[in-house]
Motif scaffolding. Sequence first.
Motif, PDB file in Angstrom:
ATOM      1  N   GLU A  73      -1.996  -9.430   1.146  1.00 46.80           N
ATOM      2  CA  GLU A  73      -1.906  -8.060   0.689  1.00 46.80           C
ATOM      3  C   GLU A  73      -1.673  -7.957  -0.694  1.00 46.80           C
ATOM      4  O   GLU A  73      -0.953  -8.463  -1.195  1.00 46.80           O
ATOM      5  CB  GLU A  73      -0.904  -7.182   1.286  1.00 46.80           C
ATOM      6  CG  GLU A  73      -0.913  -5.691   1.208  1.00 46.80           C
ATOM      7  CD  GLU A  73      -0.083  -5.015   2.028  1.00 46.80           C
ATOM      8  OE1 GLU A  73       0.194  -3.629   1.803  1.00 46.80           O
ATOM      9  OE2 GLU A  73       0.374  -5.713   3.163  1.00 46.80           O
ATOM     10  N   GLY A  74      -2.396  -7.405  -1.668  1.00 44.11           N
ATOM     11  CA  GLY A  74      -2.205  -7.029  -3.077  1.00 44.11           C
ATOM     12  C   GLY A  74      -2.779  -7.806  -3.813  1.00 44.11           C
ATOM     13  O   GLY A  74      -2.858  -7.984  -5.290  1.00 44.11           O
ATOM     14  N   THR A  75      -3.756  -8.931  -3.308  1.00 39.22           N
ATOM     15  CA  THR A  75      -4.520  -9.788  -4.092  1.00 39.22           C
ATOM     16  C   THR A  75      -5.590  -8.907  -4.818  1.00 39.22           C
ATOM     17  O   THR A  75      -5.894  -8.199  -4.650  1.00 39.22           O
ATOM     18  CB  THR A  75      -5.114 -10.857  -3.249  1.00 39.22           C
ATOM     19  OG1 THR A  75      -4.201 -11.510  -2.481  1.00 39.22           O
ATOM     20  CG2 THR A  75      -6.081 -11.767  -4.192  1.00 39.22           C
ATOM     21  N   ILE A  76      -5.837  -9.560  -6.140  1.00 34.79           N
ATOM     22  CA  ILE A  76      -6.913  -9.152  -6.786  1.00 34.79           C
ATOM     23  C   ILE A  76      -7.873 -10.072  -6.968  1.00 34.79           C
ATOM     24  O   ILE A  76      -7.632 -11.331  -7.381  1.00 34.79           O
ATOM     25  CB  ILE A  76      -6.197  -8.644  -8.520  1.00 34.79           C
ATOM     26  CG1 ILE A  76      -5.445  -7.510  -8.503  1.00 34.79           C
ATOM     27  CG2 ILE A  76      -7.493  -8.663  -9.335  1.00 34.79           C
ATOM     28  CD1 ILE A  76      -4.852  -7.358  -9.774  1.00 34.79           C
ATOM     29  N   LEU A  77      -9.155  -9.503  -6.775  1.00 34.78           N
ATOM     30  CA  LEU A  77     -10.347 -10.366  -6.995  1.00 34.78           C
ATOM     31  C   LEU A  77     -11.230 -10.058  -7.977  1.00 34.78           C
ATOM     32  O   LEU A  77     -11.492  -8.722  -8.209  1.00 34.78           O
ATOM     33  CB  LEU A  77     -11.447 -10.255  -5.552  1.00 34.78           C
ATOM     34  CG  LEU A  77     -12.581 -10.992  -5.382  1.00 34.78           C
ATOM     35  CD1 LEU A  77     -12.302 -12.632  -5.518  1.00 34.78           C
ATOM     36  CD2 LEU A  77     -13.394 -10.560  -4.406  1.00 34.78           C
ATOM     37  N   ILE A  78     -11.402 -11.016  -8.698  1.00 36.68           N
ATOM     38  CA  ILE A  78     -12.466 -10.710  -9.990  1.00 36.68           C
ATOM     39  C   ILE A  78     -13.534 -11.593  -9.752  1.00 36.68           C
ATOM     40  O   ILE A  78     -13.576 -12.821  -9.700  1.00 36.68           O
ATOM     41  CB  ILE A  78     -11.727 -11.264 -11.397  1.00 36.68           C
ATOM     42  CG1 ILE A  78     -10.499 -10.568 -11.406  1.00 36.68           C
ATOM     43  CG2 ILE A  78     -12.592 -10.979 -12.637  1.00 36.68           C
ATOM     44  CD1 ILE A  78      -9.333 -10.974 -12.452  1.00 36.68           C
TER      45      ILE A  78
ATOM     46  N   PRO B 215      -8.709  -1.579   1.242  1.00 37.12           N
ATOM     47  CA  PRO B 215      -7.243  -0.886   1.207  1.00 37.12           C
ATOM     48  C   PRO B 215      -6.160  -1.937   1.249  1.00 37.12           C
ATOM     49  O   PRO B 215      -5.183  -1.640   0.856  1.00 37.12           O
ATOM     50  CB  PRO B 215      -7.482  -0.234   2.627  1.00 37.12           C
ATOM     51  CG  PRO B 215      -8.882   0.317   2.767  1.00 37.12           C
ATOM     52  CD  PRO B 215      -9.558  -1.170   2.204  1.00 37.12           C
ATOM     53  N   LYS B 216      -6.411  -3.279   1.765  1.00 39.63           N
ATOM     54  CA  LYS B 216      -5.494  -4.318   1.619  1.00 39.63           C
ATOM     55  C   LYS B 216      -5.261  -4.928   0.316  1.00 39.63           C
ATOM     56  O   LYS B 216      -4.346  -5.331  -0.174  1.00 39.63           O
ATOM     57  CB  LYS B 216      -5.856  -5.289   2.684  1.00 39.63           C
ATOM     58  CG  LYS B 216      -5.091  -6.751   2.627  1.00 39.63           C
ATOM     59  CD  LYS B 216      -6.038  -7.649   3.694  1.00 39.63           C
ATOM     60  CE  LYS B 216      -5.561  -8.751   3.456  1.00 39.63           C
ATOM     61  NZ  LYS B 216      -6.148  -9.917   4.269  1.00 39.63           N
ATOM     62  N   LEU B 217      -6.352  -5.020  -0.634  1.00 38.79           N
ATOM     63  CA  LEU B 217      -6.248  -5.701  -1.822  1.00 38.79           C
ATOM     64  C   LEU B 217      -5.479  -4.921  -2.886  1.00 38.79           C
ATOM     65  O   LEU B 217      -5.636  -3.791  -2.908  1.00 38.79           O
ATOM     66  CB  LEU B 217      -7.627  -6.225  -2.253  1.00 38.79           C
ATOM     67  CG  LEU B 217      -8.526  -6.992  -1.309  1.00 38.79           C
ATOM     68  CD1 LEU B 217      -9.827  -7.311  -1.898  1.00 38.79           C
ATOM     69  CD2 LEU B 217      -7.836  -8.354  -0.829  1.00 38.79           C
ATOM     70  N   GLY B 218      -5.033  -5.592  -3.849  1.00 38.14           N
ATOM     71  CA  GLY B 218      -4.324  -4.962  -4.787  1.00 38.14           C
ATOM     72  C   GLY B 218      -5.359  -4.534  -5.740  1.00 38.14           C
ATOM     73  O   GLY B 218      -5.382  -3.601  -6.640  1.00 38.14           O
TER      74      GLY B 218
END
Length: 298
Positions: free
Chosen positions: A220-225, A243-246
């Motif tokens: 939860e809160g991970t950022i994907l680029i 909704p789960k990701l940052g």
Amino acid sequence: MNLLITGAWKDAKEYIRKIEADGHKVHFFQFEKDELPCSYEWVEGVICNGLFLTHDIRKFIINLRYIQLTSAGFDRVPMDYVKEHNIVINNARGVYSIPMAEFALFGVLELYKKGRKFFENQKQHIWEKQRNLYELFGKKVCIVGCGSVGTECAKRFRAFGCIVSGIDIFPRCDDNYEKIFGLEKLEDMILKSDIVILTLPLTDKTRHLIDKAKVEKMKEGTILINIARGAIVDIHALTSALPKLGGVVLDVFEEEPFNEDNPLWDMENVIITPHNSFAGEGNDRRLDGVIMENLTCI
């Protein structure tokens, strides 16, 4: 060498006289979709971008022996044919790495520091503090694809105090990373990372590499680029997990332009840009240097 140069090299006309003085014969044409200004058989080398998307490489018969791309990726070239016929091919390695790395850093900071919220408040003249801002310091960053772009990303995130690890099909020792792991460790590293940056090439093996199973493993809160190629990410799997990701920063898409009706456009924790991360004022100078240096080796 008989060189066919296209307008994909923006500064080509400034260098043609020098190239000819070095003993090469040159034909130039601006638009790669147009008819060639010479016969296919005449061409021994090309400087181009997507020339082979509209001109079948087989038409060049057996004389073609040198390709210089103005892009970093090889996905617009029939690489099986190139390897089979022992054609020397160079890409624009390192040309776009700096602006792309800066863009990745910008994307994370935009999300962590709520840049969009402050911008909207400024437009409406609203004075409202945001207490829940995040720091880059100490965050665990996983860079998938440790080539030139990935390594420039590693340098910048390390400078902010991040713990940077890499994933690559060819693991190596590199002081810019804590450690570079093989592709088999991808799921394990995704599970531990606060930020995942995709900078790897698109191949049959990497298509939809980031699928539903891997997205679900992100904490939860991970950022994907994604500043690599759009098809590396299964966009439908990503949408369901948002909704789960940052947040996500998407500069590339499997189909471009990106569908204007896709719900991702309107999601608060999504940054969408039009395949623009490569742009920087130093690109032309770096590309000129790469092309001219490579020409001295043939």
